[in-house]
Write a protein that holds these residues in place. Sequence first.
Motif, short mmCIF file in Angstrom:
data_model
loop_
_atom_site.label_atom_id
_atom_site.label_comp_id
_atom_site.label_asym_id
_atom_site.label_seq_id
_atom_site.Cartn_x
_atom_site.Cartn_y
_atom_site.Cartn_z
N HIS A 172 0.87 -1.18 0.00
CA HIS A 172 0.00 0.00 0.00
C HIS A 172 0.90 1.22 0.00
N VAL A 196 2.13 -1.49 4.64
CA VAL A 196 1.54 -0.15 4.50
C VAL A 196 2.67 0.87 4.62
N THR A 212 -5.68 3.46 4.62
CA THR A 212 -5.58 2.14 4.02
C THR A 212 -6.59 1.22 4.69
N VAL A 233 -5.06 3.70 9.66
CA VAL A 233 -5.30 2.59 8.74
C VAL A 233 -6.14 1.52 9.42
#
Lengths: 443, 269, 482
Positions: free
Chosen positions: A305, A334, A341, A371
């Motif tokens: 991500h 991430v 995310t 996230v």
Amino acid sequence: MQAVAERVSLLADYDDFAATVADQPSPIADLRREGRERFAALGFPTTRQEAWRKTNVRRIAQGSFRRAPGELHGLSRARLEPFFLPDCAELVFVNGRLAPELSQPRQLPPGVIATSLAEAIAEHPDLVAEHLGRYAPIDQHPFAALNTAFIADGAFVYVPRGTVVETPIHFLFVGTAGEEATVSYPRNLLLAAESSQVTVIESYAGFGGDRYFTCPVTEIVCGANAVVDHYKMQEESIDAFHVAMQQSHQRRSSNLFSHSISHGGALVRNDIRAMLAEEGIDCTLNGLYLARGTQHVDHHMWVDHKAPHCNSYELYKGVLEGSSRAVFNGTIYVHPGAQKTDAKQSNRNLLLSRDALVSSNPQLEIFADDVRCTHGSTTGHLEEEAIFYLRTRGIGEEAAKSLLTFAFAAEVLQEIRLESIKKGLEEFLFTRLPKGDVVRQAV
Amino acid sequence: MRPIEIGSKLYAMLSIKNLKVEVEGKEILQGIDLEVGRGEVHAIMGPNGSGKSTLAQVLAGREEYEVTGGSVIYEGHDLLELPPEERAREGLFLAFQYPVEIPGVSNTYFLKAALNAIRKHRGEKEIDAVDFLKLVREKMKLVKMDESLLNRPVNDGFSGGEKKRNEIFHMAVLDPKLAVLDETDSGLDIDALRIVADGVNAMRSPERAFIVITHYQRLLTYIVPDVVHVMVGGRIVRSGGKELALELEEKGYAWLEQTVTGAAAAVGA
Amino acid sequence: MTTSTETIERLASQEYKFGFVTEVEQETIPPGLSEDVIRLISAKKNEPEWMLDWRLEAYRGWLKMSEPTWANIHYEPIDYQAITYYAAPKSAADGPKSLDEVDPELLRTYEKLGIPLREQEMLAGVAVDAVFDSVSVATTFKAKLAELGIIFCSMSEAIQNHPELVRKYLGMVVPRRDNFFAALNSAVFSDGSFVYVPKGVRCPMELSTYFRINAMNTGQFERTLIVADEGSYVIYLEGCTAPMRDEHQLHAAVVELVAHDDAQIKYSTVQNWYPGDKDGKGGIYNFVTKRGLCAGRRSKISWTQVETGSAITWKYPSCILRGDGSVGEFYSVALTNNYQQADTGTKMIHVGKNTTSTIVSKGISAGRGQNTYRGQVKIMKNADNARNFSQCDSMLIGDQCGAHTFPYIDVQNPTARMEHEASTSKIGEDQIFYCNSRGIDTEDAVSMIVNGFCKEVFRELPMEFAVEAQKLLEVSLEGSVG
């Protein structure tokens, strides 16, 4: 000096191979050289390496494989019938080479290219050079490096901006072998430009007893706002080896649905990697693997991500019988700045025997603070209580087990949007399950 | 075709004059002029980083954006003076580019709270449960939304397409005067795009105005705008009829960017 | 009698007629800890020999231990020799004479929480003349429990009257040398509750109202033991939503739960000790060891906690799932605001077959608060078909606070099913703006978002408690958003 000998066996006739592609443009030649050098440096992985701890490739490393591009071994369209899909543009490759006489192209919208990589290199060299090898990493992946060294042919798709391709495009890779085991290196490049929409299927198939090694690399590029449905069907010969890498690269607001179905092969390893490079992306990676006997199937997932507001969903399910082995290793990475995310990963395994074994290892690496990441992993046998429940309703024990196994797999099938694949898989399960006929009537 | 009266004082519902906006010291909007009349559909197109979404967020009242100049008059109010909830209660609706998830709060509960806040502001009675459910069911059909999404938490676990449809559903229930759709089409496949466009088209009326912000020309074949504006580098560099969108599709943004000095730098990779 | 503490004592003595509490002399042992101090504590409590030996053994263990440093919390070193380990109940003569003398800030909080005036006075330490309404409640309550054979009394009374049960169970789940703070508690524990529910008995009421009053004097080293015999069922509520006036800085409590075959214990806590002021001065250090043993087959222990108070919270209510088919649950909301620090979570140790555990942790950090979830799920070798579901969500309000998640998973049996979900989100920006843009104002939006976030935990609390807990969060978060 065994390691060197191993490398030599696959690279032995490299010069002969290089001669066959000597006339190709230099960017591609450079890429091959890079792949060859990288593979020479890395060698085959050993179980001492973290990414290969549970998968031993000794049988490939010590085996002897012959390149046999285009050798048909008496194949006909009739024999391939079980692997075809209805209403698709169909391109058939034998041992890694396009076999036009077995293929069945269809009319596609203007500007859409669906062909072999070899032809794309000849006809659209700039388009190929711009993307080929730009996404799949070879630094730490020996088999991707090996594939890169042998780039010659494979699937190629290009969909221009704003074009919606209704007809699914099916690439069927057939492996064949005579006395001697063979090897092929399909190299696939799928390009969907901005706001385009397309469905692509890669199938890998073979016939029982044939010993061969398929080592494909697939790069998928989703342009901004593009929607790509991708299926990979692995139904190789039961004696085949299949070690593959898939790398997708998505741009702003694009959607990728990629499904991996795997039930063939003696030793199977899939590295499935997704790069969510720009914001607003949806990426779905689903999979179903079925293994029995001594089959070994390994999935290594890696989702990057990189940008904010991206979603990734992974659902991988496995059904294991006999003394088969499955490995699932999933990383969600991430990157800093990839706020908002939403990443979900789920791996579920059903063991139908005492001797089957699963190693499941989900990992999260998060370097952003806003996230949502979830991961789950389960491994278990059929629930006695559920079987009992069905039996109290008059369903025999064996049928109850088949029914529950089907229900377990069905969660992945439900997500499949291409009806012919879904139906085909259901049919496959009905045939494979001991009491599949009962299940067929029940569902 | 109905004649377009851009900038007509008679029709103006929203009047933006020389709007300048900064984010973290960087000027994102460099003087926007825009007039939207009742019943009109305005499309704003432009490349990445041109300031389209900033404009949408500023209209809805996002505080991180600093307005450094200009004015926005909406229905006789100085819009910039109103907090976001007041703007909503005055009939301004923003369909978010990235709809926000609110775990644990059901979609119905949320929408009812919102609708009642708006009704209260208008001096109307709170809607009772039966009428609310009737209204909600009716509006769900508009966007072909599954009823199960009503009881799920707001946008939580919704797919990208479901979130976008949920935004249009919220819009249909809250019945705004001016709706700003911020890239509602991004990330949708062709079927979902049609549903969203049908929902919007069904709501077009002589009393309601839309500002449709999009990245991709494709949407405008489904929602046909009265006026098309092109934003580059924080400015509206060209306005015209729907043909402008087609021209853009053909030529890309490059031909407009060249006409704006320094604007090319604002175009992302 | 004119003081609230005395009223409580009277209440207790009337009730049990054991008279032990009233025997407490109005004196204080000088600060510091030694074997002599422990002997003195034990003597003042008129404890039997075995109890003193038990304490001394714990003390000797404690001397060899050092304070843990692995938790993600920071505080000035505690001088254990500066603490007073035995103090007679504080005379309320030192306290405020009426609510007029009480900090208006505190009163404002009580009001918001909807606490009755009478209870406000009690909590604020105001001298109260009137006899509590609760007395009659408590008496009927007590009679009903006795009828069913349920023992519910203070730990001190249990030591006197049910020594066989105490000797059997005390330290069974949390051994004396389990950890530094548990050892300290074992040596010097002041008082706490003792509950025994006999075979097949379903406790007809939540053990709570009574405890609210009783808790006032359990002091800083509380010791609680709950035993649920075969097929029994009990709900226990600890704490109070109102912030308590408290002079002690260190609290080191131990709670042990034992559930036999088919027994269920549900333990809910609302902890709202003084968190310190806005600048981080003062506040309670709350170092608690809470552990339950699912000893029997199909037994179930469920922890629910709402932690909003204390300057420092160090607490891991855990379950040892020894019985086959046993179930452990942990539901937690931990909120830290201003300079509060919380390092909390759970341990689920799966020993038996077909054991199931559920962990739902919601951490909310605001101001400069630091919130850590620390959890361990351990599936032992023979724990076939063990299941765990863990969900750890963190919410950050503002950008000066922190959330940390440390989930440890140790699986030694391949048939385990493990699921883990984690999220970190920020509110204050996107969610509030989204609500605003739909016409909902900020105050309603915050309350909606926070309650939505904690929903899975509040659902586990008894209705009344849940409503209070919701209000408590709103009050605790006041001024942190907007």
